[in-house]
Motif scaffolding. Structure first.
Motif, mmCIF file in Angstrom:
data_model
loop_
_atom_site.group_PDB
_atom_site.id
_atom_site.type_symbol
_atom_site.label_atom_id
_atom_site.label_comp_id
_atom_site.label_asym_id
_atom_site.label_seq_id
_atom_site.Cartn_x
_atom_site.Cartn_y
_atom_site.Cartn_z
ATOM 1 N N GLY A 98 0.782 -1.227 0.000
ATOM 2 C CA GLY A 98 0.000 0.000 0.000
ATOM 3 C C GLY A 98 0.811 1.273 0.000
ATOM 4 N N GLY A 99 2.135 1.151 0.194
ATOM 5 C CA GLY A 99 2.995 2.328 0.163
ATOM 6 C C GLY A 99 2.985 3.109 1.459
ATOM 7 N N LEU A 100 3.658 4.242 1.461
ATOM 8 C CA LEU A 100 3.784 5.091 2.640
ATOM 9 C C LEU A 100 2.698 6.163 2.605
ATOM 10 N N THR A 101 1.733 6.052 3.509
ATOM 11 C CA THR A 101 0.622 7.007 3.556
ATOM 12 C C THR A 101 0.451 7.623 4.938
ATOM 13 N N ALA A 157 5.724 3.703 -2.749
ATOM 14 C CA ALA A 157 4.843 4.283 -3.769
ATOM 15 C C ALA A 157 3.380 4.193 -3.361
ATOM 16 N N ALA A 158 2.662 5.295 -3.539
ATOM 17 C CA ALA A 158 1.241 5.347 -3.192
ATOM 18 C C ALA A 158 0.576 6.429 -4.025
ATOM 19 N N ALA A 159 -0.738 6.377 -4.076
ATOM 20 C CA ALA A 159 -1.530 7.391 -4.776
ATOM 21 C C ALA A 159 -2.947 7.333 -4.228
ATOM 22 N N PRO A 160 -3.738 8.377 -4.438
ATOM 23 C CA PRO A 160 -5.145 8.344 -4.024
ATOM 24 C C PRO A 160 -5.926 7.303 -4.813
ATOM 25 N N GLU A 175 9.324 0.231 -11.268
ATOM 26 C CA GLU A 175 8.032 -0.397 -11.551
ATOM 27 C C GLU A 175 6.912 0.152 -10.672
ATOM 28 N N ASP A 176 7.224 0.635 -9.486
ATOM 29 C CA ASP A 176 6.184 1.092 -8.563
ATOM 30 C C ASP A 176 5.656 2.481 -8.895
ATOM 31 N N THR A 177 6.532 3.379 -9.299
ATOM 32 C CA THR A 177 6.138 4.771 -9.540
ATOM 33 C C THR A 177 6.152 5.153 -11.009
ATOM 34 N N TRP A 178 6.820 4.346 -11.832
ATOM 35 C CA TRP A 178 7.049 4.613 -13.253
ATOM 36 C C TRP A 178 8.009 5.770 -13.474
ATOM 37 N N THR A 179 8.713 6.189 -12.435
ATOM 38 C CA THR A 179 9.719 7.229 -12.577
ATOM 39 C C THR A 179 11.003 6.622 -13.117
ATOM 40 N N CYS A 180 11.499 7.152 -14.211
ATOM 41 C CA CYS A 180 12.802 6.725 -14.731
ATOM 42 C C CYS A 180 13.872 7.430 -13.908
ATOM 43 N N VAL A 181 14.553 6.687 -13.057
ATOM 44 C CA VAL A 181 15.475 7.295 -12.090
ATOM 45 C C VAL A 181 16.923 7.295 -12.565
ATOM 46 N N MET A 219 6.394 11.191 -0.123
ATOM 47 C CA MET A 219 5.515 12.261 0.354
ATOM 48 C C MET A 219 4.181 11.659 0.781
ATOM 49 N N PRO A 220 4.040 11.222 2.021
ATOM 50 C CA PRO A 220 2.775 10.610 2.435
ATOM 51 C C PRO A 220 1.600 11.566 2.447
ATOM 52 N N ASP A 221 1.868 12.888 2.481
ATOM 53 C CA ASP A 221 0.763 13.842 2.470
ATOM 54 C C ASP A 221 0.156 13.984 1.084
ATOM 55 N N LEU A 222 0.850 13.519 0.045
ATOM 56 C CA LEU A 222 0.284 13.610 -1.298
ATOM 57 C C LEU A 222 -0.856 12.609 -1.502
ATOM 58 N N PRO A 223 -0.765 11.305 -1.261
ATOM 59 C CA PRO A 223 0.459 10.552 -1.065
ATOM 60 C C PRO A 223 1.093 10.235 -2.415
ATOM 61 N N GLY A 224 2.406 10.035 -2.380
ATOM 62 C CA GLY A 224 3.096 9.718 -3.611
ATOM 63 C C GLY A 224 4.579 9.970 -3.477
ATOM 64 N N ASN A 225 5.252 9.991 -4.608
ATOM 65 C CA ASN A 225 6.696 10.183 -4.659
ATOM 66 C C ASN A 225 7.003 11.278 -5.673
ATOM 67 N N PHE A 226 8.032 12.066 -5.407
ATOM 68 C CA PHE A 226 8.321 13.215 -6.259
ATOM 69 C C PHE A 226 9.814 13.298 -6.525
ATOM 70 N N MET A 227 10.188 13.442 -7.818
ATOM 71 C CA MET A 227 11.586 13.658 -8.164
ATOM 72 C C MET A 227 11.933 15.121 -7.935
ATOM 73 N N PHE A 228 12.843 15.384 -7.026
ATOM 74 C CA PHE A 228 13.264 16.760 -6.784
ATOM 75 C C PHE A 228 14.629 17.010 -7.415
ATOM 76 N N ALA A 229 15.690 16.432 -6.889
ATOM 77 C CA ALA A 229 17.014 16.635 -7.468
ATOM 78 C C ALA A 229 17.203 15.740 -8.683
ATOM 79 N N PHE A 230 17.921 16.262 -9.670
ATOM 80 C CA PHE A 230 18.258 15.475 -10.851
ATOM 81 C C PHE A 230 19.504 16.072 -11.484
#
Length: 450
Positions: free
Chosen positions: A55-58, A121-124, A366-372, A394-405
Motif C-alpha cells: 500500500g505504500g507510505l501514507t 509508492a502510493a496514490a489516491p 516499476e512502482d512509480t514509473w519514474t525513470c530514475v 511524500m505521504p501527504d500527497l500521497p506519492g513520490n516526487f523527483m526533486f534533485a536530478f
C-alpha cells in the motif's frame, strides 16, 4: 519478393503496436490482484531483498512539515553494505552501465550505500481508478497518447514507448510550489551556481474535477513557471512551459532581462539547451528524460533488479548545499540506494532524425514509473552521459516526487546537479489549483524585473 515483404511486415507490426496498446478488461483485472494498482508486481522477489507492496507510505513522517522542511522516514536506518570500485564486479548484474562507469571514473570518492528496500509508492484511490480505466482504453497513435486521463496510461506496458509515456505522465501533485538551486560541477572540481529559482508547476492531466472528455480538448499535461533570482547575471529571468501530449504543440516563453521582453522559444525539444539550466542541460535530460518521443525508436528490454537511488528524503536533511556536493557528484554520505525492479527501455535514433545521443537506455521504477537512471551514448558509440534523479516519499500527497536530478559527462568530467532544496525553508508545497492564466506569457511579463 521475400526480401521486400519481410521489412514491410515489420513496419506493419510496428504500426499496429503503436496504435493498439490497450489491454482487455480481463487482463486489466490483474491490477486488483497480482499486480499493484499501478501495474507493478505486488509480490516481493525470491530472496526477500525486495519486499511485497502493501500500500505504500501514507502515514505522516515524524517531524515532517508539509509546506516547510520535510523529514526522512528512515533516518535511523544504517546501510546494509556499500559498493565501491573495489567490489563493483561482485554486484555488476545489478548495476547500470552508467553506475559502473562512475565507480571506475571516481574510485576514491564515488560509492553506493545500499539500504533496506522500502516500497513507498502510493496514490489516491481516484488515481488508481483512472489507471484501471486507462489500461483498457489508452493507446499510442503516432507517438501521441490518446484515451488516457488522471492515472498511469499503460500500467501493463507492451512497448518501450508506453513505459516512457508512463514516466512522463507519472502521478505527481496537481499543483505545487518549490524553491531549488542548481550547480555546474566543472571538470576540475568546482561547484558553480547555475540557478536559484522559485517554481510553480501544475499538472492538468491530474485535475480530479476533470474527465477524459474535457481533458482531451487541450491535452496539456504539464505546466510550469520558473523565476530566477541568482546568479546575478541571470537574476530576474523567467520561463513558462506548457507540455502537450502532442509534442508538436509544446510551447515555452522566456523573459529576457536585458531586453525587458518576453520571447517565445523557437524550439523546446530534445537536445536543445534548456534556459532554466543555464544552457548546460538539454530539454530531454531534465528529470532523466523529458519531452517528445518521436526522435527515437523505443525498445522494451524487460524488467530487471537494479540498485537505484530511492526514498531520497535523506538527501534533503542537511541545510547546506555544499554538504551534499562533492567535487564531481553528490556526496555519497547523503545518497540512499535500494534494490528495486525496473523496466529497462532502449532508445535508438530514428531514421531521418538528428540528436547528439545516438542511443540511450533508461531504468524506470516499476512502482512509480519514474525513470530514475539513464545512460546516453554518442555517435561514436562511447558511453557519454549518465543521468539520474532523486525521488522522495511524500505521504501527504500521497506519492513520490523527483526533486534533485542531473547528469555526469563521463567523457569531459563535467556534471550538473539541479533541484537541491537543502538551503530552502520549503520542500515542495502542495497548493490548490491555480488559474490557467498563471502559466501564460502575460504572467511571465508581470513577473519581469530588472
Amino acid at each position: 519478393m521475400t526480401r521486400f515483404s519481410l521489412p514491410m511486415l515489420g513496419l506493419a507490426l510496428l504500426c499496429a503496436q503503436q496504435s493498439m496498446a490497450a489491454v482487455t478488461a480481463e487482463e486489466a483485472a490483474k491490477l486488483t490482484g497480482e499486480l499493484t494498482p499501478f501495474g507493478a508486481e505486488r509480490a516481493g522477489n525470491a530472496d526477500g531483498s525486495i519486499p511485497a507492496w502493501t500500500g505504500g507510505l501514507t502515514t505522516p513522517i515524524p517531524g515532517d512539515k508539509p509546506g516547510g522542511r520535510r523529514s526522512d522516514p528512515f533516518k535511523d536506518e544504517k546501510p546494509l553494505f556499500s559498493i565501491n570500485a573495489g567490489n563493483a564486479a561482485q554486484y555488476a548484474d545489478k548495476l547500470t552501465d552508467g553506475t559502473r562507469a562512475m565507480l571506475a571514473k571516481y574510485p576514491d570518492s564515488y560509492r553506493l550505500d545500499v539500504y533496506q528496500t522500502h516500497r513507498t509508492a502510493a496514490a489516491p484511490q481516484w488515481v488508481y481508478d483512472n489507471t484501471l480505466a486507462n489500461a483498457s482504453r489508452a493507446k499510442i497513435d503516432n507517438d501521441v497518447v490518446v484515451g488516457a486521463f488522471g492515472g498511469i496510461p499503460f500500467p501493463m506496458p507492451t512497448s518501450g514507448a508506453e513505459v516512457m509515456w508512463n514516466h512522463l505522465l507519472r502521478w505527481r501533485a496537481p499543483t505545487a510550489r518549490f524553491y531549488a538551486t542548481a550547480y555546474q560541477l566543472t571538470a576540475d572540481g568546482r561547484a558553480v551556481l547555475a540557478s536559484d529559482a522559485s517554481s510553480v508547476q501544475q499538472v492538468p492531466y491530474y485535475f480530479r474535477d476533470s474527465n477524459l472528455e474535457d481533458y482531451a480538448k487541450s491535452n496539456l499535461y504539464f505546466n510550469i513557471r520558473v523565476n530566477l533570482s541568482a546568479p546575478a547575471i541571470r537574476a530576474g529571468e523567467g520561463i513558462v512551459g506548457r507540455q502537450n501530449l502532442d509534442a508538436a504543440k509544446d510551447q515555452a516563453w522566456v523573459y529576457l532581462v536585458g531586453q525587458r521582453r518576453v520571447r517565445k522559444l523557437p524550439n523546446t525539444c530534445c537536445d536543445t539547451p534548456s534556459p532554466t539550466m543555464a544552457g548546460l542541460m538539454s530539454f530531454d535530460e531534465l528529470e532523466v528524460f523529458s519531452g517528445r518521443l518521436d526522435r527515437f525508436d523505443w525498445k522494451l528490454v524487460g524488467k530487471e533488479e537494479k540498485y537505484i537511488p530511492y526514498n531520497a528524503n535523506k538527501l534533503m536533511q542537511p541545510t547546506s548545499d555544499k554538504e551534499v556536493l562533492s567535487a564531481h557528484h553528490l556526496n555519497p554520505d547523503h545518497v540512499r540506494w535500494e534494490l528495486h525492479r525496473v523496466w529497462v527501455v532502449e532508445a535508438t535514433l530514428r531514421q531521418g532524425q538528428r540528436h547528439q545521443a545516438a542511443r540511450s537506455r533508461y531504468y524506470c521504477d516499476e512502482d512509480t514509473w519514474t525513470c530514475v537512471l539513464g545512460d546516453r551514448w554518442d555517435a561514436n558509440g562511447q558511453l557519454w552521459k549518465t543521468t539520474w534523479g532523486q525521488v522522495m516519499a511524500m505521504p501527504d500527497l500521497p506519492g513520490n516526487f523527483m526533486f534533485a536530478f542531473g547528469f555526469n559527462d563521463l567523457l569531459s568530467g563535467a556534471a550538473m546537479v539541479a533541484g537541491l532544496f537543502n538551503e530552502k525553508p520549503v520542500h515542495y508545497e502542495l497548493l490548490e489549483r491555480l488559474p490557467d492564466v498563471e502559466f501564460t506569457p502575460d504572467a511571465l511579463a508581470n513577473d519581469g524585473m530588472r
